[in-house]
Design a protein around this motif. Structure first.
Motif, PDB file in Angstrom:
ATOM      1  N   ASP A 171       0.816  -1.218   0.000  1.00 20.94           N
ATOM      2  CA  ASP A 171       0.000   0.000   0.000  1.00 20.94           C
ATOM      3  C   ASP A 171       0.849   1.267   0.000  1.00 20.94           C
ATOM      4  OD1 ASP A 171       1.035  -0.043   2.543  1.00 20.94           O
ATOM      5  OD2 ASP A 171      -0.901  -0.005   3.593  1.00 20.94           O
ATOM      6  N   GLY A 172       2.178   1.109  -0.055  1.00 18.47           N
ATOM      7  CA  GLY A 172       3.061   2.255  -0.097  1.00 18.47           C
ATOM      8  C   GLY A 172       3.611   2.685   1.248  1.00 18.47           C
ATOM      9  N   GLN A 173       3.175   2.044   2.333  1.00 18.43           N
ATOM     10  CA  GLN A 173       3.743   2.357   3.634  1.00 18.43           C
ATOM     11  C   GLN A 173       5.188   1.848   3.716  1.00 18.43           C
ATOM     12  OE1 GLN A 173       1.125   2.228   7.329  1.00 18.43           O
ATOM     13  NE2 GLN A 173       0.187   0.631   6.065  1.00 18.43           N
ATOM     14  N   ILE A 174       6.008   2.563   4.492  1.00 15.93           N
ATOM     15  CA  ILE A 174       7.399   2.170   4.683  1.00 15.93           C
ATOM     16  C   ILE A 174       7.540   1.461   6.029  1.00 15.93           C
ATOM     17  CG2 ILE A 174       9.780   2.972   4.926  1.00 15.93           C
ATOM     18  CD1 ILE A 174       9.022   5.376   3.177  1.00 15.93           C
ATOM     19  N   LEU A 175       7.972   0.220   5.989  1.00 16.14           N
ATOM     20  CA  LEU A 175       8.254  -0.542   7.198  1.00 16.14           C
ATOM     21  C   LEU A 175       9.695  -0.272   7.609  1.00 16.14           C
ATOM     22  CD1 LEU A 175       7.692  -2.801   9.323  1.00 16.14           C
ATOM     23  CD2 LEU A 175       8.502  -4.439   7.595  1.00 16.14           C
ATOM     24  N   ASN A 176       9.891   0.368   8.758  1.00 15.08           N
ATOM     25  CA  ASN A 176      11.232   0.649   9.250  1.00 15.08           C
ATOM     26  C   ASN A 176      11.575  -0.359  10.331  1.00 15.08           C
ATOM     27  OD1 ASN A 176      13.650   1.586  10.127  1.00 15.08           O
ATOM     28  ND2 ASN A 176      12.968   3.653  10.631  1.00 15.08           N
ATOM     29  N   THR A 200       6.866 -10.620  -3.318  1.00 17.21           N
ATOM     30  CA  THR A 200       5.409 -10.769  -3.395  1.00 17.21           C
ATOM     31  C   THR A 200       4.685 -10.121  -2.224  1.00 17.21           C
ATOM     32  OG1 THR A 200       5.450 -12.910  -2.249  1.00 17.21           O
ATOM     33  CG2 THR A 200       5.620 -12.946  -4.660  1.00 17.21           C
ATOM     34  N   LEU A 201       5.406  -9.755  -1.166  1.00 20.33           N
ATOM     35  CA  LEU A 201       4.783  -9.138   0.006  1.00 20.33           C
ATOM     36  C   LEU A 201       5.245  -7.703   0.223  1.00 20.33           C
ATOM     37  CD1 LEU A 201       5.012 -12.105   2.566  1.00 20.33           C
ATOM     38  CD2 LEU A 201       3.116 -11.503   1.046  1.00 20.33           C
ATOM     39  N   GLY A 202       6.191  -7.238  -0.561  1.00 25.28           N
ATOM     40  CA  GLY A 202       6.726  -5.904  -0.410  1.00 25.28           C
ATOM     41  C   GLY A 202       8.086  -5.812  -1.072  1.00 25.28           C
ATOM     42  N   ILE A 203       8.639  -4.606  -1.070  1.00 24.41           N
ATOM     43  CA  ILE A 203       9.920  -4.360  -1.732  1.00 24.41           C
ATOM     44  C   ILE A 203      10.956  -3.998  -0.669  1.00 24.41           C
ATOM     45  CG2 ILE A 203      11.162  -2.965  -3.421  1.00 24.41           C
ATOM     46  CD1 ILE A 203       8.437  -2.410  -4.753  1.00 24.41           C
ATOM     47  N   ILE A 204      11.945  -4.833  -0.480  1.00 22.47           N
ATOM     48  CA  ILE A 204      13.021  -4.539   0.463  1.00 22.47           C
ATOM     49  C   ILE A 204      13.896  -3.438  -0.135  1.00 22.47           C
ATOM     50  CG2 ILE A 204      15.079  -5.459   1.609  1.00 22.47           C
ATOM     51  CD1 ILE A 204      13.653  -8.199   1.635  1.00 22.47           C
ATOM     52  N   THR A 205      14.090  -2.356   0.618  1.00 20.80           N
ATOM     53  CA  THR A 205      14.865  -1.216   0.124  1.00 20.80           C
ATOM     54  C   THR A 205      16.215  -1.067   0.819  1.00 20.80           C
ATOM     55  OG1 THR A 205      13.623   0.200   1.650  1.00 20.80           O
ATOM     56  CG2 THR A 205      12.865   0.098  -0.647  1.00 20.80           C
ATOM     57  N   ALA A 206      16.373  -1.659   1.996  1.00 24.07           N
ATOM     58  CA  ALA A 206      17.647  -1.587   2.721  1.00 24.07           C
ATOM     59  C   ALA A 206      17.665  -2.705   3.762  1.00 24.07           C
ATOM     60  CB  ALA A 206      17.837  -0.230   3.392  1.00 24.07           C
ATOM     61  N   ALA A 448      -1.031 -18.126   1.391  1.00 17.53           N
ATOM     62  CA  ALA A 448      -2.035 -17.400   0.612  1.00 17.53           C
ATOM     63  C   ALA A 448      -2.778 -16.389   1.478  1.00 17.53           C
ATOM     64  CB  ALA A 448      -3.013 -18.388  -0.015  1.00 17.53           C
ATOM     65  N   THR A 449      -3.050 -16.758   2.732  1.00 15.07           N
ATOM     66  CA  THR A 449      -3.729 -15.840   3.653  1.00 15.07           C
ATOM     67  C   THR A 449      -2.876 -14.604   3.909  1.00 15.07           C
ATOM     68  OG1 THR A 449      -4.902 -17.663   4.733  1.00 15.07           O
ATOM     69  CG2 THR A 449      -4.718 -15.608   5.969  1.00 15.07           C
ATOM     70  N   LEU A 450      -1.582 -14.803   4.125  1.00 16.79           N
ATOM     71  CA  LEU A 450      -0.669 -13.683   4.331  1.00 16.79           C
ATOM     72  C   LEU A 450      -0.602 -12.790   3.100  1.00 16.79           C
ATOM     73  CD1 LEU A 450       2.244 -15.542   6.151  1.00 16.79           C
ATOM     74  CD2 LEU A 450       0.857 -13.698   7.118  1.00 16.79           C
ATOM     75  N   LYS A 451      -0.519 -13.404   1.926  1.00 18.62           N
ATOM     76  CA  LYS A 451      -0.455 -12.637   0.677  1.00 18.62           C
ATOM     77  C   LYS A 451      -1.702 -11.772   0.512  1.00 18.62           C
ATOM     78  CE  LYS A 451       0.612 -11.660  -3.717  1.00 18.62           C
ATOM     79  NZ  LYS A 451       1.596 -10.602  -4.070  1.00 18.62           N
ATOM     80  N   ARG A 452      -2.872 -12.351   0.731  1.00 19.80           N
ATOM     81  CA  ARG A 452      -4.119 -11.597   0.553  1.00 19.80           C
ATOM     82  C   ARG A 452      -4.251 -10.493   1.599  1.00 19.80           C
ATOM     83  NH1 ARG A 452      -6.257 -17.074  -0.379  1.00 19.80           N
ATOM     84  NH2 ARG A 452      -6.614 -17.311  -2.627  1.00 19.80           N
ATOM     85  N   ALA A 453      -3.758 -10.744   2.806  1.00 17.24           N
ATOM     86  CA  ALA A 453      -3.870  -9.740   3.862  1.00 17.24           C
ATOM     87  C   ALA A 453      -2.967  -8.539   3.580  1.00 17.24           C
ATOM     88  CB  ALA A 453      -3.508 -10.362   5.212  1.00 17.24           C
ATOM     89  N   LEU A 454      -1.748  -8.793   3.121  1.00 18.00           N
ATOM     90  CA  LEU A 454      -0.792  -7.712   2.890  1.00 18.00           C
ATOM     91  C   LEU A 454      -0.962  -7.068   1.521  1.00 18.00           C
ATOM     92  CD1 LEU A 454       2.462  -9.245   4.425  1.00 18.00           C
ATOM     93  CD2 LEU A 454       1.014  -7.476   5.415  1.00 18.00           C
ATOM     94  N   ASP A 455      -1.418  -7.840   0.555  1.00 18.66           N
ATOM     95  CA  ASP A 455      -1.502  -7.367  -0.831  1.00 18.66           C
ATOM     96  C   ASP A 455      -2.861  -7.736  -1.421  1.00 18.66           C
ATOM     97  OD1 ASP A 455      -0.897  -6.445  -3.372  1.00 18.66           O
ATOM     98  OD2 ASP A 455       0.389  -8.142  -3.897  1.00 18.66           O
ATOM     99  N   PRO A 456      -3.926  -7.128  -0.905  1.00 16.11           N
ATOM    100  CA  PRO A 456      -5.271  -7.541  -1.343  1.00 16.11           C
ATOM    101  C   PRO A 456      -5.533  -7.331  -2.824  1.00 16.11           C
ATOM    102  CG  PRO A 456      -5.357  -5.520  -0.028  1.00 16.11           C
ATOM    103  CD  PRO A 456      -3.977  -6.057   0.103  1.00 16.11           C
ATOM    104  N   GLN A 457      -4.819  -6.383  -3.464  1.00 21.64           N
ATOM    105  CA  GLN A 457      -4.999  -6.173  -4.904  1.00 21.64           C
ATOM    106  C   GLN A 457      -4.146  -7.123  -5.741  1.00 21.64           C
ATOM    107  OE1 GLN A 457      -5.664  -2.029  -6.497  1.00 21.64           O
ATOM    108  NE2 GLN A 457      -4.398  -1.509  -4.720  1.00 21.64           N
TER     109      GLN A 457
END
Length: 468
Positions: A171-176, A200-206, A448-457
């Motif tokens: 969703d664009g939030q940054i996990l620090n 598949t669950l987010g983009i690791i940036t650092a 699959a449950t984790l994927k749908r929860a974090l990335d519903p689209q």
């Protein structure tokens, strides 16, 4: 809608970093070996975590898929886009912090593995992750696939080498979660959800990775053996004799050595006579006075007395050590000269790795007489690259058409031995459809449950790992 979408991205990144030229897109939509050819609307090149977050928010608002990409060196199609945009981490390439006393390095995802290794070395430390593609693969990709490499025996996979991560969620939030702590029990280990998730669950940036004392003593040997069973018994002797000094125990076979010495300029067989099997062994120590050559000689002497090792050579210089490692590190690349290969990245319990080689080769040769098996890999952690090269008189296309039959034989045997069909390369699209056959259904349901929860689209690297 496409015009509005691209306009929003250009406003966020600048026009120079939203690339739609077909020629430039071709380089990021094709798998490195040419096995898959995807397509993308644009290549995005953000220069900071905040810009990554801005891209993800725009894509989420427009319902556009995102394929994160590092060095595009993966082997299972995890970085191949099928629509949407490719988001490259190449410009996120800063070393943010080195803390020698805490033995940690904070680095952005677009740094190559070689750059991370160099930064550690310049601080008098070691980052032990080592892969043949380390000059071009990125640390973000290494985390996304939980890469292994040649030093897992001593230091563990990438997950074990990582203390914290920073990531952009779907969703664009940054996990620090860039923790540099060895102990932190404040809830779920969120970093472990994203490490190995293949984007598949987010983009690791650092990430914050562990550093270790730099090795100041080293001993390397190349041994000839009769069988994989002899190699396994030799490994056990080395493990007992050398303990934590044993960093690598790599298994190779005669066909693999012949490939490299035939096609790699300057490569030569280090032993005077050919042997059916080989082991590349390395010990290291942070003690400059450690006599590792003597320890390695003693262990190999015991193996020779037991009839396990027929011949061996110890590297007496850094150039000799490099030449020995070159035989192993160039094996995958040199296989291309012999025609098409069907490759497997499996793991089984260490106690059964020799049995797997013997039985796996028999199963595959029974399917296709004239097949040229080329198994090699990390014996000490049970990870084998069980590669199969086509018969000399067979076309590449005819051989590759047998991929499903070979996969089922190799992977069924892996499952029978309580192993894994993906040890260090990931699932991507190459093994996605096979995964339900071999993975616990409850575990798959939870994934699959984790994927749908974090990335519903389902916009984050869709179609990889899971088929939703």
């Amino acid at each position: 809608m496409t015009d509005t979408f691209l306009s929003d991205l250009r406003a966020a990144l600048g026009s120079a970093h939203v690339i739609t030229d077909p020629e430039r897109l071709l380089a990021v939509t094709r798998e490195s070996r040419g096995r898959w050819q995807g397509e993308a609307l644009a290549l995005l090149r953000p220069g900071s975590t905040e810009e990554v977050a801005a891209c993800v928010k725009i894509c989420a608002a427009h319902g556009v898929a995102i394929t994160p990409q590092g060095g595009n060196t993966g082997l299972v199609g995890g970085g191949v886009p099928f629509g949407g945009v490719v988001l490259s981490l190449a410009r996120l390439n800063r070393i943010r912090e080195i803390d020698p006393l805490n033995s940690t390095l904070t680095v952005e995802a677009g740094c190559t593995l070689a750059e991370v290794q160099t930064a550690a070395a310049e601080a008098g430390r070691l980052f032990p992750l080592s892969l043949a593609s380390e000059g071009s693969c990125t640390i973000g990709g290494n985390l996304s696939t939980n890469a292994g490499g040649t030093a897992v025996l001593r230091y563990g996979n990438t997950r074990e080498l990582t203390l914290g991560i920073e990531a952009v969620l779907p969703d664009g939030q940054i996990l620090n979660a860039l923790s540099a702590l060895r102990k932190d029990n404040t809830g779920y280990a969120l970093k472990d959800l994203l490490i190995g998730a293949e984007g598949t669950l987010g983009i690791i940036t650092a990430c914050v990775v562990k550093l270790f004392p730099a090795p100041l003593s080293r001993a390397t040997a190349f041994a000839g053996l009769k069988t994989p069973e002899a190699a396994l018994a030799t490994f056990d002797i080395l493990r007992r004799r050398a303990g934590e000094h044993l960093v690598a125990f790599e298994y190779l076979e005669r066909f693999g050595i012949e490939i490299v010495t035939t096609h790699l300029p300057g490569a030569r067989d280090p032993l005077s006579e050919p042997h059916p099997a080989y082991a590349l062994i390395e010990l290291t120590s942070a003690d400059p006075e450690a006599d590792l050559d003597a320890r390695l000689e003693e262990a190999l002497g015991e193996a020779m007395e037991e009839g396990l090792v027929d011949d061996a050579v110890l590297a007496s210089s850094e150039s000799q050590r490099t030449a020995l490692w070159s035989l192993r590190e160039n094996m995958s690349e040199m296989q291309k000269h012999e025609g098409a290969s069907i490759k497997h990245d499996i793991s089984v319990p260490v106690s059964r790795v020799a049995e797997f080689i013997t039985r796996g080769k028999a199963l595959c040769e029974a399917l296709l007489p004239g097949l040229r098996p080329c198994p090699f890999g990390h014996f000490g952690d049970g990870n084998l690259h069980f590669n199969l090269t086509r018969p000399k008189d067979m076309s590449d296309a005819a051989f590759l058409a047998l991929y499903p039959q070979f996969n089922q034989r190799v992977h069924d045997l892996t499952a029978e031995m309580n192993g894994s069909i993906s040890a260090e390369h990931g699932i991507g699209i190459a093994k996605r459809d096979e995964l339900p056959r071999y993975k616990d259904p409850v575990a798959l349901q939870l994934c699959a449950t984790l994927k749908r929860a974090l990335d519903p689209q389902n916009i984050m690297n869709p179609g990889k790992v899971l088929q939703l």
